[in-house]
Scaffold this active site. Structure first.
Site, PDB file in Angstrom:
ATOM      1  N   GLU A 178       1.515  -1.419   0.973  1.00 11.90           N
ATOM      2  CA  GLU A 178       0.605  -0.788   2.501  1.00 11.90           C
ATOM      3  C   GLU A 178      -0.192  -2.151   2.324  1.00 11.90           C
ATOM      4  O   GLU A 178      -1.797  -1.850   1.665  1.00 11.90           O
ATOM      5  CB  GLU A 178      -0.472   0.395   0.962  1.00 11.90           C
ATOM      6  CG  GLU A 178       0.407   2.241   0.750  1.00 11.90           C
ATOM      7  CD  GLU A 178      -0.760   2.215  -0.464  1.00 11.90           C
ATOM      8  OE1 GLU A 178      -1.566   2.308  -0.665  1.00 11.90           O
ATOM      9  OE2 GLU A 178      -0.326   3.777  -0.544  1.00 11.90           O
ATOM     10  N   ASN A 219       6.346  -0.894   3.021  1.00 13.03           N
ATOM     11  CA  ASN A 219       6.455   0.228   2.840  1.00 13.03           C
ATOM     12  C   ASN A 219       4.418   0.763   2.504  1.00 13.03           C
ATOM     13  O   ASN A 219       4.042   0.480   2.351  1.00 13.03           O
ATOM     14  CB  ASN A 219       6.875   0.839   1.217  1.00 13.03           C
ATOM     15  CG  ASN A 219       6.630   2.511   0.922  1.00 13.03           C
ATOM     16  OD1 ASN A 219       7.147   3.272   1.765  1.00 13.03           O
ATOM     17  ND2 ASN A 219       5.599   3.051   0.173  1.00 13.03           N
ATOM     18  N   HIS A 255       2.963  10.780   4.137  1.00 14.86           N
ATOM     19  CA  HIS A 255       2.175  12.224   3.433  1.00 14.86           C
ATOM     20  C   HIS A 255       1.191  12.847   4.242  1.00 14.86           C
ATOM     21  O   HIS A 255       0.352  12.553   5.513  1.00 14.86           O
ATOM     22  CB  HIS A 255       0.853  11.298   2.349  1.00 14.86           C
ATOM     23  CG  HIS A 255       2.127  10.820   1.606  1.00 14.86           C
ATOM     24  ND1 HIS A 255       2.293  11.300   0.761  1.00 14.86           N
ATOM     25  CD2 HIS A 255       1.902   9.488   1.248  1.00 14.86           C
ATOM     26  CE1 HIS A 255       2.998  10.119  -0.864  1.00 14.86           C
ATOM     27  NE2 HIS A 255       2.315   9.484  -0.066  1.00 14.86           N
ATOM     28  N   GLU A 283       7.791   9.406   0.639  1.00 17.26           N
ATOM     29  CA  GLU A 283       6.958   9.242   0.334  1.00 17.26           C
ATOM     30  C   GLU A 283       6.757  11.053   0.785  1.00 17.26           C
ATOM     31  O   GLU A 283       5.653  11.386   1.056  1.00 17.26           O
ATOM     32  CB  GLU A 283       5.476   8.693  -0.295  1.00 17.26           C
ATOM     33  CG  GLU A 283       5.860   7.426  -0.836  1.00 17.26           C
ATOM     34  CD  GLU A 283       4.603   6.569  -1.201  1.00 17.26           C
ATOM     35  OE1 GLU A 283       3.661   7.462  -1.058  1.00 17.26           O
ATOM     36  OE2 GLU A 283       4.759   5.726  -1.202  1.00 17.26           O
ATOM     37  N   ASP A 285       5.186  14.255   1.855  1.00 18.57           N
ATOM     38  CA  ASP A 285       5.130  15.622   1.907  1.00 18.57           C
ATOM     39  C   ASP A 285       4.570  16.231   2.733  1.00 18.57           C
ATOM     40  O   ASP A 285       3.727  15.841   3.579  1.00 18.57           O
ATOM     41  CB  ASP A 285       4.074  15.683   0.214  1.00 18.57           C
ATOM     42  CG  ASP A 285       3.046  14.798  -0.135  1.00 18.57           C
ATOM     43  OD1 ASP A 285       2.353  13.773   0.997  1.00 18.57           O
ATOM     44  OD2 ASP A 285       2.881  14.278  -0.686  1.00 18.57           O
TER      45      ASP A 285
HETATM   46  O1  9MR Z   1       1.625   9.987  -6.704  1.00 18.79           O
HETATM   47  C1  9MR Z   1       0.777   9.224  -7.288  1.00 18.79           C
HETATM   48  C2  9MR Z   1      -0.286   9.134  -8.044  1.00 18.79           C
HETATM   49  O2  9MR Z   1       0.209  10.452  -8.838  1.00 18.79           O
HETATM   50  C3  9MR Z   1      -1.423   7.883  -8.993  1.00 18.79           C
HETATM   51  O3  9MR Z   1      -2.209   9.216  -9.100  1.00 18.79           O
HETATM   52  C4  9MR Z   1      -1.541   7.381  -7.458  1.00 18.79           C
HETATM   53  C5  9MR Z   1      -2.562   7.293  -7.389  1.00 18.79           C
HETATM   54  O4  9MR Z   1      -2.577   5.965  -6.479  1.00 18.79           O
HETATM   55  O5  9MR Z   1      -0.057   6.816  -6.468  1.00 18.79           O
HETATM   56  C6  9MR Z   1       0.275   8.620  -6.415  1.00 18.79           C
HETATM   57  O6  9MR Z   1       1.598   7.780  -5.167  1.00 18.79           O
HETATM   58  C7  9MR Z   1       0.728   7.339  -4.339  1.00 18.79           C
HETATM   59  C8  9MR Z   1       2.107   5.879  -4.175  1.00 18.79           C
HETATM   60  O7  9MR Z   1       1.939   5.346  -5.005  1.00 18.79           O
HETATM   61  C9  9MR Z   1       1.950   4.920  -2.892  1.00 18.79           C
HETATM   62  N1  9MR Z   1       1.487   5.840  -1.728  1.00 18.79           N
HETATM   63  C10 9MR Z   1       0.798   6.554  -1.819  1.00 18.79           C
HETATM   64  C11 9MR Z   1       0.994   8.099  -3.245  1.00 18.79           C
HETATM   65  C12 9MR Z   1      -0.510   9.341  -2.913  1.00 18.79           C
HETATM   66  O8  9MR Z   1      -1.551   8.555  -3.631  1.00 18.79           O
END
Ligand code: 9MR
Length: 468
Positions: A178, A219, A255, A283, A285
């Site tokens: 990011e 990513n 997402h 990722e 969803d």
């Molecule tokens: O799935 C992850 C969640 O359990 C955490 O609370 C969150 C914190 O930011 O991160 C989530 O995963 C993220 C991923 O590492 C990077 N892209 C966005 C995802 C959703 O926030």
């Protein structure tokens, strides 16, 4: 994630696939789910699986099918589905800096190791996630005051240690996560502010040195379609390639929101591929406003299918990872209140139409069934030396009920003494509970619960329940 057949072959030989039936029975999955959850039975046919697990369908297309996982859940039905349906795993949180080094110099690799071990035991590959990010860093790092030289050293040391630990065992790393704002400018982070934009090249170079066989990715989210942010990523990758900085792939997180799959997804994947890098959907969803109705779930199936199909259509798109395979393990409801149902399996591990959408895009012969299901789940909520309190939850997704009856047979002499929100009768071991006058209706996307007190002695096994 992999570009050559030879690397795939060598990984397969290092981590042989665990024996499993090539055509898993959906009934098996539901029965196993019942054992883990309490008990569960569908009133309407659940979305049934494709003819093969997703990982086999994907492999036949030269693609991979992955999921993010939580290490502590990799047992029971969750572990069974994760192992059977997917051939990539991404630790959802376990490899983030804040997870592995919560206080400086004290490391916790337990969950990360567990996931890598699980993957190897199931013939799966792992995407490491993630080395350099602005989020989920330990407080000692974010609260520290660092010179550029110190920050650069911290970055190099972290990458050398973590990538080095799993050297030769991980297929890919999300090295930088990011880095961009929505308008395509660089995000002002600890790393950018301290080291300038070249922190990205530095991180990639350090990762390559620590594990030359892992594919190195950048990513990001909201880079699925052609837009200002994805164009900034495109320009970055092009310039890294021109400079000879090691970069193997881009991860499009995906997402997505129901109804908002970018129409330029495939075109965007293709333009990155044309730069000479791999592309992975990392990722995926697709969230919707709750409740989930049959119509929304059907639309979601079409959209999952479209995303996977876009990857299938571009040879350098290596595969698709969903960000959690079950709605019970999704980040969405916590972060977007009122939204959810974003993954291919529901909270009770029943495959949703979205599962069929993925399978169809991967060449499965089973079309996504539009049917939903109502399920009853039995659980013990409190237990003491002679008695216990139990609860049954009846939930509908893509289906509804106007009345219900739940039956089960106790296996160890348990006896119900009192029930609420249902009328329960027990004859010997057989229990039958019918709805009260006020809670017979279970709408699509809704649920009702009833409770009871009962006695037990010796043992208190969870019975299988049927919903009629
Ligand atoms: O799935 C992850 C969640 O359990 C955490 O609370 C969150 C914190 O930011 O991160 C989530 O995963 C993220 C991923 O590492 C990077 N892209 C966005 C995802 C959703 O926030």
């Amino acid at each position: 994630m992999r570009t050559s057949r030879s690397s795939r072959t060598s990984r397969t030989s290092r981590a042989p696939r665990a024996p499993r039936s090539s055509v898993p029975s959906r009934l098996t999955a539901l029965v196993t789910g019942a054992a883990a959850l309490g008990a569960l039975l569908t009133a309407a046919p659940a979305a049934h699986a494709a003819d093969l697990p997703l990982r086999d369908l994907a492999a036949a297309k030269g693609k991979a099918m992955g999921t993010a996982v939580t290490g502590s859940k990799l047992t029971g039905t969750y572990g069974e589905i994760a192992g059977r349906e997917f051939n990539w795993l991404t630790p959802g949180n376990a490899m983030k800096w804040g997870s592995v080094e919560p206080t400086r110099g004290n490391f916790n690799w337990t969950e990360a190791d567990q996931i890598v071990d699980f993957a190897e035991a199931h013939g799966q590959e792992v995407r490491g996630h993630t080395l350099v990010w602005h989020s989920q860093n330990p407080s000692w790092l974010t609260n520290g005051t660092w010179t550029s030289a110190q920050l650069g050293q911290l970055l190099n040391d972290h990458i050398a240690l973590e990538v080095g630990r799993y050297k030769g065992r991980l297929a890919a790393w999300d090295v930088v996560n990011e880095p961009f704002n929505e308008d395509g400018t660089y995000r002002q982070t600890l790393w950018y502010n301290g080291l300038g934009a070249d922190y990205i090249a530095q991180a990639l170079t350090a990762a390559r040195a620590a594990d030359p066989s892992a594919k190195l990715y950048i990513n990001d989210y909201n880079v699925e379609g052609v837009n200002a942010k994805s164009t900034a990523l495109y320009n970055l990758v092009r310039s890294l390639k021109e400079r000879g900085v090691p970069i193997d792939g881009v991860g499009l997180q995906a997402h997505l929101i129901l109804g908002q799959v970018p129409s330029t997804l495939q075109q965007n994947i293709q333009r990155f591929a044309d730069l000479g890098v791999d592309v992975a959907i990392t990722e995926l969803d697709i969230r919707m406003q709750l409740p989930a109705t049959a119509a929304k779930l059907a639309q979601q199936a079409d959209e999952y299918k479209a995303v996977v199909a876009a990857c299938v259509a571009v040879s350098r798109c290596t595969g698709v990872t969903v960000w959690g395979f079950t709605d019970s393990d999704s980040w969405i409801p916590d972060v977007f209140p009122g939204y959810g149902a974003a993954t291919p399996y529901d909270e009770n591990y029943a495959p949703k139409p979205a599962y069929g959408g993925i399978a169809t895009a991967l060449g499965g012969t089973t079309t996504p069934p539009p049917t939903g299901a109502c399920t009853a789940t039995y659980s013990v909520t409190n237990q003491w030396n002679t008695g216990f309190t139990g609860q049954v939850r009846i939930a509908c997704s893509g289906a509804s009920l106007s009345s219900w009856k739940v039956n089960w047979t106790y296996g160890a002499g348990q006896r119900i003494s009192q029930a609420w929100n249902a009328t329960c009768t027990q004859t010997d071991a057989a229990v039958s509970c019918a709805n009260a006058s006020w809670n017979g209706t279970v709408p699509d996307g809704g649920s009702v619960t009833f409770g009871f007190n009962a006695s037990w002695s010796g043992s208190n096994p969870v019975p299988a329940v049927t919903l009629g």
